[in-house]
Design an enzyme around this catalytic site. Structure first.
Site, PDB file in Angstrom:
ATOM      1  N   PHE A 167      -7.909  10.878  41.685  1.00  0.00           N
ATOM      2  CA  PHE A 167      -8.146   9.455  41.503  1.00  0.00           C
ATOM      3  C   PHE A 167      -6.870   8.673  41.239  1.00  0.00           C
ATOM      4  O   PHE A 167      -6.923   7.505  40.892  1.00  0.00           O
ATOM      5  CB  PHE A 167      -9.147   9.227  40.356  1.00  0.00           C
ATOM      6  CG  PHE A 167     -10.513   9.756  40.665  1.00  0.00           C
ATOM      7  CD1 PHE A 167     -11.390   9.040  41.446  1.00  0.00           C
ATOM      8  CD2 PHE A 167     -10.900  10.990  40.198  1.00  0.00           C
ATOM      9  CE1 PHE A 167     -12.649   9.527  41.739  1.00  0.00           C
ATOM     10  CE2 PHE A 167     -12.154  11.499  40.487  1.00  0.00           C
ATOM     11  CZ  PHE A 167     -13.037  10.761  41.266  1.00  0.00           C
ATOM     12  N   GLY A 221      -3.863  13.386  40.472  1.00  0.00           N
ATOM     13  CA  GLY A 221      -5.169  13.988  40.685  1.00  0.00           C
ATOM     14  C   GLY A 221      -5.900  13.258  41.788  1.00  0.00           C
ATOM     15  O   GLY A 221      -5.321  12.465  42.545  1.00  0.00           O
ATOM     16  N   ASP A 272     -15.825  12.838  32.747  1.00  0.00           N
ATOM     17  CA  ASP A 272     -14.741  13.649  33.329  1.00  0.00           C
ATOM     18  C   ASP A 272     -14.055  14.477  32.245  1.00  0.00           C
ATOM     19  O   ASP A 272     -12.829  14.530  32.165  1.00  0.00           O
ATOM     20  CB  ASP A 272     -13.738  12.749  34.046  1.00  0.00           C
ATOM     21  CG  ASP A 272     -12.960  13.499  35.124  1.00  0.00           C
ATOM     22  OD1 ASP A 272     -13.395  14.600  35.503  1.00  0.00           O
ATOM     23  OD2 ASP A 272     -11.925  12.992  35.591  1.00  0.00           O
ATOM     24  N   LEU A 323       4.113  11.858  35.720  1.00  0.00           N
ATOM     25  CA  LEU A 323       3.597  12.824  34.743  1.00  0.00           C
ATOM     26  C   LEU A 323       2.589  13.774  35.369  1.00  0.00           C
ATOM     27  O   LEU A 323       2.443  14.913  34.929  1.00  0.00           O
ATOM     28  CB  LEU A 323       2.944  12.087  33.569  1.00  0.00           C
ATOM     29  CG  LEU A 323       3.861  11.206  32.717  1.00  0.00           C
ATOM     30  CD1 LEU A 323       3.041  10.437  31.686  1.00  0.00           C
ATOM     31  CD2 LEU A 323       4.922  12.048  32.029  1.00  0.00           C
TER      32      LEU A 323
END
Length: 662
Positions: free
Chosen positions: A354, A352, A472, A349
């Site tokens: 992380f 990033g 975040d 999907l």
């Protein structure tokens, strides 16, 4: 006498319309069908219309035998019409096979046309002339730069020419996956094409899909055109095909057409079967001797043992006694592996700094989930981190994506979230037409998403049993459900502490451009840190720009600085996302832009709380007037003293995030 004449004209008009409504045919296979054929075109024994066979440099045409009246004789406008057909093209050498086309032409005589790149439609002297009066939907497997072809696998709309007025790579919109999926025209697989023209709207739509997929809701091509200057009356409908190499047959399995109405659906189960493509392989089992067979058994046994050992290691998890208390909120790695089809790239999907996020369907409950794979340091702090993850899993709010649980392996942590079918907000804000089909969100939708995220943050900061700092907040972590409602997700960096308490200092984590400047000094994640990121998020949604855009090795555009500059000049509305045009409420837009500047203030105490933010957005209290910012000469150096140093040394900043970990 005049009345009789009017009545007669009305009767003639109704008679003509009725006759046009009756024009239509449906062929589920072509056995016994009266078709006008020329060139290599023929109907095979099992009822397939074969336009060209395996001959080189040849052409073939197949037409409905009777001409059709496409125009209203009184107004001269072209009637609406619809057609669909199932086709298949196969080529051993794909880039040398031109392809085929559905055509509407004033004549069935194409004896002067050339094969190969001219698709059996034109020759070099007549191509591009307005006197051709020809409409074609080309299925082109050869890129010809002379005709401005976009690639060697595309669908195009041709008007009197082989330079398409509109074209797109062969693909179809998957309603299930909410994205375009690529197709290969020359694969030999059966596919279905729909061509629809709306007379009143003067719009031509072309839709492509695999054989067994229902008609997609979004067409591949949608082109506004008035066909009345091109169409003569009457016209013929049919197919043209040309081949340049051997082993490149083109087939039509079924065809349906309707004037002034929707073409009937083809009965796919009744269509003839395609012949076998490619060489037939013979089984080799009978040529294997007993010694080889015995050796194979030994190798198979060794392989099975190795497979079992690898499988045990593959699904091995890290379990410690203290995790037993978390019970149901821990998932089995095997279930997540099966759910994501082995973390297949087709289920990806997004990704990033992380980790990567995959779509999955849990094997037992069939629940759709999003699984995020995160690397973690298993030495110290994992117990506390897992405890916070489990606590966050208890959050229940309509504007927060539910964290369902986790799974832990050596060096890896998997977080399981509720699946959001429309993905993240940033895909809608920053999409490019060439890579995605995300529609532009209206201002009404954006404003509702902003209020939803604000409500979710208020719940985290003040209304739950503990204070939750998300750390975040950004558009890529705002997920959209089926109704495009905003829901804050990805709590992988969140931290908790008791109401009235003081948070501990932690590593500086977050996303570049959203991190509050004071966090670099104190390392303490407080609600005002989320408020700062929310302010940047407000400007991001209103302006359609990312927080920081790097324009070169040294140059960068800071969104907050740009909006401040426009505010000082009294032209703050010039920062509005150009995709919105003037389709927004001015008062709401000014509120969001000014509130974004207030929330992203470099002094933490100057920022409002999320409760105040919600009151401003709901119109319960007016937003206070912003002070003049005209004395700011350098927005980056004043508003973001710590961010500026991070901008000039981005790599060291990124390394500090990675080493900080979770």
């Amino acid at each position: 006498m005049l009345v009789k004449s009017v009545v007669l004209l009305l009767l003639l008009w109704r008679s003509e319309a009725s006759q046009q409504d009756d024009i239509g045919f449906t062929y589920n296979g072509f056995r016994g069908v009266d078709m006008s054929l020329d060139g290599l075109a023929q109907v095979t024994n099992n009822g397939i219309l074969m336009l060209v066979n395996t001959s080189m440099q040849q052409k073939g045409h197949a037409f409905h035998p009777h001409p059709l009246h496409f125009k209203n004789s009184s107004s001269g406008s072209v009637f609406s019409f619809s057609t669909t057909f199932v086709f298949s093209m196969f080529a051993d050498v794909p880039v040398s096979d031109p392809g085929m086309a559905f055509i509407i032409a004033p004549s069935r005589d194409f004896s002067a046309s050339w094969p190969s790149i001219y698709l059996g439609l034109f020759n070099h002297t007549i191509v591009g002339k307005s006197s051709n009066h020809l409409i074609a939907i080309e299925l082109d497997c050869l890129q010809n730069l002379d005709f401005n072809d976009i690639n060697s696998n595309h669908v195009g709309i041709d008007i009197n020419d082989l330079k398409s007025v509109d074209s797109a790579p062969a693909s179809y919109f998957s309603d299930k996956e909410n994205r375009y999926v690529n197709l290969t025209l020359y694969s030999g697989h059966a596919m279905q094409l729909w061509v629809e023209y709306s007379g009143p709207q003067r719009q031509l739509n072309v839709t492509l899909a695999p054989f067994d997929v229902p008609k997609p809701s979004i067409p591949l091509l949608s082109f506004n055109i008035d066909l009345s200057p091109i169409v003569l009356d009457p016209m013929f409908v049919g197919f043209s095909s040309a081949t340049a190499v051997a082993e490149a047959p083109h087939y039509v399995l079924g065809w349906s057409f309707k004037m002034n109405g929707q073409a009937k659906d083809l009965s796919l189960s009744q269509l003839p079967k395609l012949p076998r493509m490619g060489p037939k392989t013979e089984p080799e089992i009978f040529s294997i001797g007993f010694p080889v067979f015995g050796a194979s058994l030994v190798l198979i046994s060794i392989f099975i043992i190795q497979f079992i050992v690898r499988r045990i290691k593959k699904f091995a998890e890290v379990h410690e006694d203290w995790e037993l208390e978390y019970g149901p909120q821990r998932f089995k790695y095997k279930d997540l592996y099966i759910a994501t089809k082995g973390f297949n790239d087709e289920e990806l999907l997004g990704s990033g700094g992380f980790g990567k996020v995959y779509k999955g369907i849990l094997p037992t409950s069939k629940l759709e989930v999003a699984v995020k794979r995160v690397s973690h340091d298993s030495s110290q702090g994992v117990k506390e981190f897992i405890a916070e993850i489990v606590s966050i899993g208890k959050l229940q709010h309509r504007n927060i994506v539910t964290l369902l649980g986790y799974c832990r392996r050596k060096g890896e942590l998997l977080l399981v979230y509720e699946f959001m079918p429309n993905g993240s907000l940033d895909k809608f804000l920053f999409h490019h037409k060439s890579t995605t089909t995300k529609p532009t969100l209206s201002w009404k939708q954006r404003f509702q998403i902003i209020k939803s995220v604000a409500s979710g943050l208020l719940y985290l900061h003040e209304e739950w049993e503990q204070v939750v700092i998300h750390r975040d907040v950004k558009s890529s972590n705002v997920m959209l459900d089926r109704e495009l409602n905003g829901r804050l997700g990805d709590f992988g960096l969140a931290r908790l502490y008791d109401h009235g308490g003081d948070p501990n200092s932690t590593h500086v984590v977050g996303t570049f451009g959203y991190i509050a400047p004071e966090l670099y000094r104190t390392g303490k994640a407080k609600p005002c840190v989320d408020v700062f990121a929310f302010g940047v998020f407000l400007l991001e949604v209103a302006c359609g720009r990312r927080p920081i855009q790097f324009q070169g090795s040294e140059e960068r555009l800071v969104l907050v600085e740009w909006v401040i500059s426009s505010f000082n000049k009294g032209v703050i509305l010039e920062t509005v996302d150009p995709k919105l045009g003037m389709n927004y409420e001015v008062e709401e837009m000014e509120l969001v832009l000014k509130l974004g500047l207030l929330c992203s203030h470099y002094i933490p105490t100057a920022r409002p709380s999320m409760r105040q933010v919600v009151c401003y957005l709901e119109g319960e209290v007016p937003l206070p007037e912003l002070p003049s910012l005209s004395d700011i000469d350098d927005g980056v150096s004043v508003l973001f003293p710590y961010l500026k140093s991070a901008v000039t040394s981005q790599s060291s900043f990124a390394n500090s995030l990675l080493s900080g970990g979770r």
